[in-house]
Design an enzyme around this catalytic site. Structure first.
Site, short mmCIF file in Angstrom:
data_model
loop_
_atom_site.label_atom_id
_atom_site.label_comp_id
_atom_site.label_asym_id
_atom_site.label_seq_id
_atom_site.Cartn_x
_atom_site.Cartn_y
_atom_site.Cartn_z
N ASN A 102 0.87 -1.24 -0.11
CA ASN A 102 0.05 0.19 0.34
C ASN A 102 0.92 1.37 -0.27
O ASN A 102 1.83 1.77 0.55
CB ASN A 102 -0.83 0.03 1.35
CG ASN A 102 -1.94 1.25 1.46
OD1 ASN A 102 -1.45 2.44 0.23
ND2 ASN A 102 -2.15 1.21 2.49
N LYS A 109 0.07 4.54 0.22
CA LYS A 109 -0.79 5.36 1.08
C LYS A 109 -0.69 6.85 0.35
O LYS A 109 -0.81 6.53 -1.28
CB LYS A 109 0.49 5.23 1.95
CG LYS A 109 0.02 3.82 3.24
CD LYS A 109 0.27 4.12 4.63
CE LYS A 109 0.54 2.94 5.09
NZ LYS A 109 0.29 3.39 6.78
N HIS A 166 -9.06 0.93 5.94
CA HIS A 166 -8.22 0.64 6.30
C HIS A 166 -7.94 2.28 7.10
O HIS A 166 -8.73 2.19 7.84
CB HIS A 166 -7.03 1.61 5.35
CG HIS A 166 -5.62 1.68 5.94
ND1 HIS A 166 -5.19 2.26 6.55
CD2 HIS A 166 -4.93 0.17 5.56
CE1 HIS A 166 -3.63 2.24 6.12
NE2 HIS A 166 -3.81 1.04 6.13
N GLU A 209 -3.55 -5.14 11.45
CA GLU A 209 -2.57 -4.44 11.38
C GLU A 209 -2.67 -3.22 13.11
O GLU A 209 -4.29 -2.39 12.23
CB GLU A 209 -2.50 -2.82 10.50
CG GLU A 209 -2.71 -3.77 9.24
CD GLU A 209 -1.93 -2.22 8.29
OE1 GLU A 209 -0.91 -3.19 6.87
OE2 GLU A 209 -2.75 -1.36 7.82
N ILE A 229 1.59 0.66 12.57
CA ILE A 229 1.68 1.08 12.02
C ILE A 229 2.55 2.29 11.22
O ILE A 229 2.86 3.79 12.73
CB ILE A 229 0.34 1.71 10.95
CG1 ILE A 229 -0.36 1.07 11.09
CG2 ILE A 229 0.66 2.24 9.90
CD1 ILE A 229 -2.20 1.35 10.74
N GLY A 266 4.68 -2.32 10.53
CA GLY A 266 6.04 -2.69 10.56
C GLY A 266 6.52 -3.03 10.00
O GLY A 266 7.64 -4.02 10.11
N ALA A 272 3.43 -0.93 3.72
CA ALA A 272 3.70 0.31 2.79
C ALA A 272 5.61 1.01 3.36
O ALA A 272 5.84 1.12 2.14
CB ALA A 272 2.37 1.32 4.04
N SER A 273 5.50 1.54 4.17
CA SER A 273 6.58 2.71 4.28
C SER A 273 7.90 2.09 4.47
O SER A 273 8.98 2.22 3.94
CB SER A 273 7.06 3.02 6.06
OG SER A 273 6.14 2.06 6.62
O1 G3P Z 1 -1.27 -0.41 4.86
C1 G3P Z 1 0.00 -1.46 5.66
C2 G3P Z 1 -0.37 -0.37 6.62
O2 G3P Z 1 -0.75 0.64 7.48
C3 G3P Z 1 1.10 -0.64 7.32
O3 G3P Z 1 2.54 0.21 7.45
O4 G3P Z 1 4.47 1.33 7.06
O5 G3P Z 1 3.74 -0.57 8.90
O6 G3P Z 1 4.02 -0.26 6.72
P1 G3P Z 1 3.50 0.00 7.55
#
Ligand code: G3P
Length: 225
Positions: free
Chosen positions: A12, A14, A96, A144, A149, A184, A205-206
């Site tokens: 994702n 984002k 989400h 999640e 996150i 994470g 994502a990140s």
């Molecule tokens: O949609 C994926 C997300 O909310 C997790 O984000 O940056 O922790 O991988 P992240």
């Protein structure tokens, strides 16, 4: 409906600056290459404005990040499921953590996604919500915990109980729902831990979007499968 083969890595992107426009396409191309090289399914959720142009230039399945429960027609600015489908989406995230919805709307959006042939990924924040979500019959549930996150602290290691607890409750209620975890996740080790807990993959994502070499991170992620 495009059948999404598991295990799967869902990226994702984002609304990060690193994933807008052509940068989003480059991320999709990195996913495509990693899938070609590894045989592991990757999916990308482009930014909403970019979904159409990316979906038309990649073989990687593209999912919408969000859809709205509005009727086709007078719905200025809303993200319609039908428009996501027409733009080339193969699926969609629903609820989400950064775009929460009401339970009744989640139910209707899962039904509408299925009618359109869009794979639905319902995001949940705890075991109880995962259980409630399973009764709504989405194709997938991604557990999640919001507090992890974007932290780089992987749910699969920091909070394995929320993953196994969700898996257990979801499967008791609806064995057909595919369960993923996210928050994470950034390394192959994190993915390996997620798979060992019994999930069919991860949503992240990140760790990829903000990496200096996203393809290298994606290759590391698939190595955990
Ligand atoms: O949609 C994926 C997300 O909310 C997790 O984000 O940056 O922790 O991988 P992240």
């Amino acid at each position: 409906m495009t059948k999404i083969k598991t295990p799967v890595i869902i990226l994702n992107v984002k609304a990060y600056s690193e994933s807008m426009g052509d940068k989003g396409l480059a991320l999709a191309k990195a996913c495509e290459e990693v899938t070609e090289e590894s045989g592991i399914t990757t999916v990308i959720c482009p930014q909403q404005f970019d979904l159409g142009f990316i979906a038309h230039q990649t073989d990687v399945p593209c999912f919408a990040q969000h859809i709205d429960l509005k009727d086709v027609g007078g719905a200025t600015g809303w993200a319609l499921p039908e428009a996501a489908k027409a733009a080339g989406a193969a699926g969609t995230l629903i609820n989400h953590a950064e775009h929460r919805l009401k339970l009744a709307d989640i139910d209707a959006l899962i039904t509408r996604s299925r009618a359109l042939g869009l794979t639905s990924v319902l995001c949940t924040n705890n075991i109880q919500v995962s259980a409630a979500g399973a009764a709504l019959n989405p194709d997938m549930i991604a557990i999640e915990p919001p507090e992890l996150i974007g932290t780089g602290v992987p749910v699969s290691k920091a909070d394995p109980d929320i993953v196994t607890g969700s898996l257990q409750r979801v499967k008791e209620i609806n064995k057909d729902v595919v369960v993923l975890c996210g928050a994470g996740i950034s390394t192959g080790e994190d993915v390996k831990a997620a798979i060992e807990l019994g999930t069919a993959g991860v949503l992240l994502a990140s760790g990829v979007v903000k990496a200096t070499d996203p393809k290298a991170v994606l290759l590391d992620l698939v190595s955990g499968i």
